[in-house]
Design an enzyme around this catalytic site. Structure first.
Site, PDB file in Angstrom:
ATOM      1  CG  HIS A 107      -2.202  -1.401   0.604  1.00 39.27           C
ATOM      2  ND1 HIS A 107      -3.072  -1.566   2.263  1.00 39.27           N
ATOM      3  CD2 HIS A 107      -2.580  -1.899  -0.336  1.00 39.27           C
ATOM      4  CE1 HIS A 107      -3.344  -2.683   1.271  1.00 39.27           C
ATOM      5  NE2 HIS A 107      -3.389  -2.223  -0.060  1.00 39.27           N
ATOM      6  CB  CYS A 115       5.279  12.390 -10.631  1.00 44.64           C
ATOM      7  SG  CYS A 115       4.064  13.441 -12.229  1.00 44.64           S
ATOM      8  CB  ALA A 217       2.425  -8.171  16.752  1.00 40.38           C
TER       9      ALA A 217
HETATM   10  P1  NAD Z   1      -7.153  -2.858  10.509  1.00 43.57           P
HETATM   11  O1  NAD Z   1      -7.252  -0.972  11.139  1.00 43.57           O
HETATM   12  O2  NAD Z   1      -8.275  -2.509   9.395  1.00 43.57           O
HETATM   13  O3  NAD Z   1      -7.494  -3.814  11.513  1.00 43.57           O
HETATM   14  C1  NAD Z   1      -6.126  -4.189  12.313  1.00 43.57           C
HETATM   15  C2  NAD Z   1      -6.093  -5.358  13.251  1.00 43.57           C
HETATM   16  O4  NAD Z   1      -5.646  -5.298  14.256  1.00 43.57           O
HETATM   17  C3  NAD Z   1      -7.476  -5.590  14.013  1.00 43.57           C
HETATM   18  O5  NAD Z   1      -7.544  -7.405  13.428  1.00 43.57           O
HETATM   19  C4  NAD Z   1      -6.976  -5.588  15.146  1.00 43.57           C
HETATM   20  O6  NAD Z   1      -7.932  -6.913  15.705  1.00 43.57           O
HETATM   21  C5  NAD Z   1      -5.640  -6.117  15.053  1.00 43.57           C
HETATM   22  N1  NAD Z   1      -4.750  -5.790  16.580  1.00 43.57           N
HETATM   23  C6  NAD Z   1      -5.196  -4.494  17.210  1.00 43.57           C
HETATM   24  N2  NAD Z   1      -3.799  -4.454  17.991  1.00 43.57           N
HETATM   25  C7  NAD Z   1      -3.434  -5.842  17.727  1.00 43.57           C
HETATM   26  C8  NAD Z   1      -2.010  -5.952  18.265  1.00 43.57           C
HETATM   27  N3  NAD Z   1      -1.475  -5.298  19.369  1.00 43.57           N
HETATM   28  N4  NAD Z   1      -1.860  -7.230  17.594  1.00 43.57           N
HETATM   29  C9  NAD Z   1      -1.974  -7.717  16.883  1.00 43.57           C
HETATM   30  N5  NAD Z   1      -2.997  -7.491  16.336  1.00 43.57           N
HETATM   31  C10 NAD Z   1      -3.541  -5.984  16.786  1.00 43.57           C
HETATM   32  O7  NAD Z   1      -5.623  -3.064   9.797  1.00 43.57           O
HETATM   33  P2  NAD Z   1      -5.384  -3.371   8.637  1.00 43.57           P
HETATM   34  O8  NAD Z   1      -6.366  -4.569   8.067  1.00 43.57           O
HETATM   35  O9  NAD Z   1      -4.002  -3.430   8.060  1.00 43.57           O
HETATM   36  O10 NAD Z   1      -6.417  -2.591   7.312  1.00 43.57           O
HETATM   37  C11 NAD Z   1      -5.551  -0.883   7.169  1.00 43.57           C
HETATM   38  C12 NAD Z   1      -5.398  -0.125   5.348  1.00 43.57           C
HETATM   39  O11 NAD Z   1      -5.424   0.457   6.341  1.00 43.57           O
HETATM   40  C13 NAD Z   1      -3.761  -0.544   5.633  1.00 43.57           C
HETATM   41  O12 NAD Z   1      -4.579  -1.418   3.888  1.00 43.57           O
HETATM   42  C14 NAD Z   1      -3.345   0.432   5.873  1.00 43.57           C
HETATM   43  O13 NAD Z   1      -2.557   0.681   4.597  1.00 43.57           O
HETATM   44  C15 NAD Z   1      -3.660   0.960   6.367  1.00 43.57           C
HETATM   45  N6  NAD Z   1      -3.567   1.334   7.532  1.00 43.57           N
HETATM   46  C16 NAD Z   1      -1.764   2.002   7.936  1.00 43.57           C
HETATM   47  C17 NAD Z   1      -1.148   1.730   9.087  1.00 43.57           C
HETATM   48  C18 NAD Z   1      -0.037   2.190   9.677  1.00 43.57           C
HETATM   49  O14 NAD Z   1       0.667   2.067   7.800  1.00 43.57           O
HETATM   50  N7  NAD Z   1       0.449   1.899  10.724  1.00 43.57           N
HETATM   51  C19 NAD Z   1      -1.959   2.562  10.204  1.00 43.57           C
HETATM   52  C20 NAD Z   1      -3.542   2.783  10.110  1.00 43.57           C
HETATM   53  C21 NAD Z   1      -4.174   2.273   8.946  1.00 43.57           C
END
Ligand code: NAD
Length: 241
Positions: A107, A115, A217
């Site tokens: 992503h 650009c 995690a």
């Molecule tokens: P999501 O936010 O939809 O889901 C997060 C998941 O992580 C949930 O199922 C939750 O139960 C779980 N979770 C929460 N705490 C945790 C822990 N300590 N250990 C393990 N699991 C835990 O996230 P997604 O499925 O990655 O989709 C969200 C989209 O938003 C992604 O495509 C991403 O590009 C973007 N995003 C990125 C970031 C980042 O770069 N850190 C942050 C927010 C959103």
């Protein structure tokens, strides 16, 4: 030879202080995703979108990789006999700062801009605005982040790798964002004997996983990494042998 693929989502970075996407209300840092994570949102209000990603970029130096990121780097270092790949949906750089090198950001990355028209992209930690112009063609630059409705990166490389995967771990992803949510199924279909593990304190309930570790995690991964290295890479990681 055992091939391993690890898929990570926002959950692995949650304990580093980066909020997950659907944490409580479906908003991303108080914004509707339509506003800040779609091409239409960028077209409608590019100032807001630049400001949103500038804020995310600026917080990067205030957060640190956690024990989960570090454990995956240790797994990579120990995984000598077979393929190793981390596929992340995260735009943060915590895997790399935790020591991992085999990382594909499907992503995009918060520290990159591209650009809107030509192929130029660059790495930056600076703020961008609607006036940030491409040095090659002078058209506007935008965050190098894959928005809803856009094609994720590296899928052509990842798909054949999934077909040869023996161990797949999904960490901290809600499984609601395509196509990453289909990766575990792709592994299962190609290799019915594959070990497919989920780490999530709130498991998704997907039947594809044959093992679910309902823990954060940062505590689950150090233990699982010890176990996987002992089971799959014993000779390579024991200097006595
Ligand atoms: P999501 O936010 O939809 O889901 C997060 C998941 O992580 C949930 O199922 C939750 O139960 C779980 N979770 C929460 N705490 C945790 C822990 N300590 N250990 C393990 N699991 C835990 O996230 P997604 O499925 O990655 O989709 C969200 C989209 O938003 C992604 O495509 C991403 O590009 C973007 N995003 C990125 C970031 C980042 O770069 N850190 C942050 C927010 C959103």
């Amino acid at each position: 030879m055992v091939n391993i693929v690890i898929l990570t989502g926002a959950g692995i970075s949650a304990e580093s202080g980066i909020p997950t996407f659907r944490a409580s209300d479906g908003l991303w840092e108080n914004h509707r995703v339509e506003e800040v994570a779609t091409p239409a949102g960028f077209k409608k209000n590019p100032e807001l979108v630049h400001r949103f990603y500038n804020e995310r970029r600026a917080t990067m130096h205030t957060v640190q990789p956690n024990e989960g990121h570090k454990a995956l780097a240790r797994l990579e270092q120990g995984w000598r006999d077979g393929g190793f790949l981390i596929v992340t949906q995260n735009i943060d750089d915590l895997h790399e700062r935790g020591g991992a090198t085999q990382v594909m950001h499907i992503h995009g990355e918060i520290n990159k801009i591209k650009c809107v028209s030509c192929v130029h992209e660059e790495t930056t930690t600076a703020d961008t605005t609607v006036d940030t112009a491409c040095p090659k063609c002078t058209l506007p630059m935008r965050p190098d982040v894959v928005w809803f409705g856009e094609m994720p990166y590296y899928l052509d490389v990842i798909e054949p790798i999934l077909d040869r995967t023996d161990v797949f771990i999904s960490i901290g992803t809600s499984g609601q964002v395509m196509p990453a949510s289909l990766f575990a199924t792709a592994v299962r279909m190609a290799n019915p004997d594959a070990e497919i593990i989920e780490i999530n304190p709130n498991p998704t309930g997907e039947s594809t996983f044959n093992r679910v570790i309902a823990e954060p995690a940062s505590t689950a991964l150090p233990k699982l990494v010890d176990e996987l290295l002992a089971r799959y890479q014993p000779a390579k990681n024991n200097p006595q042998e």
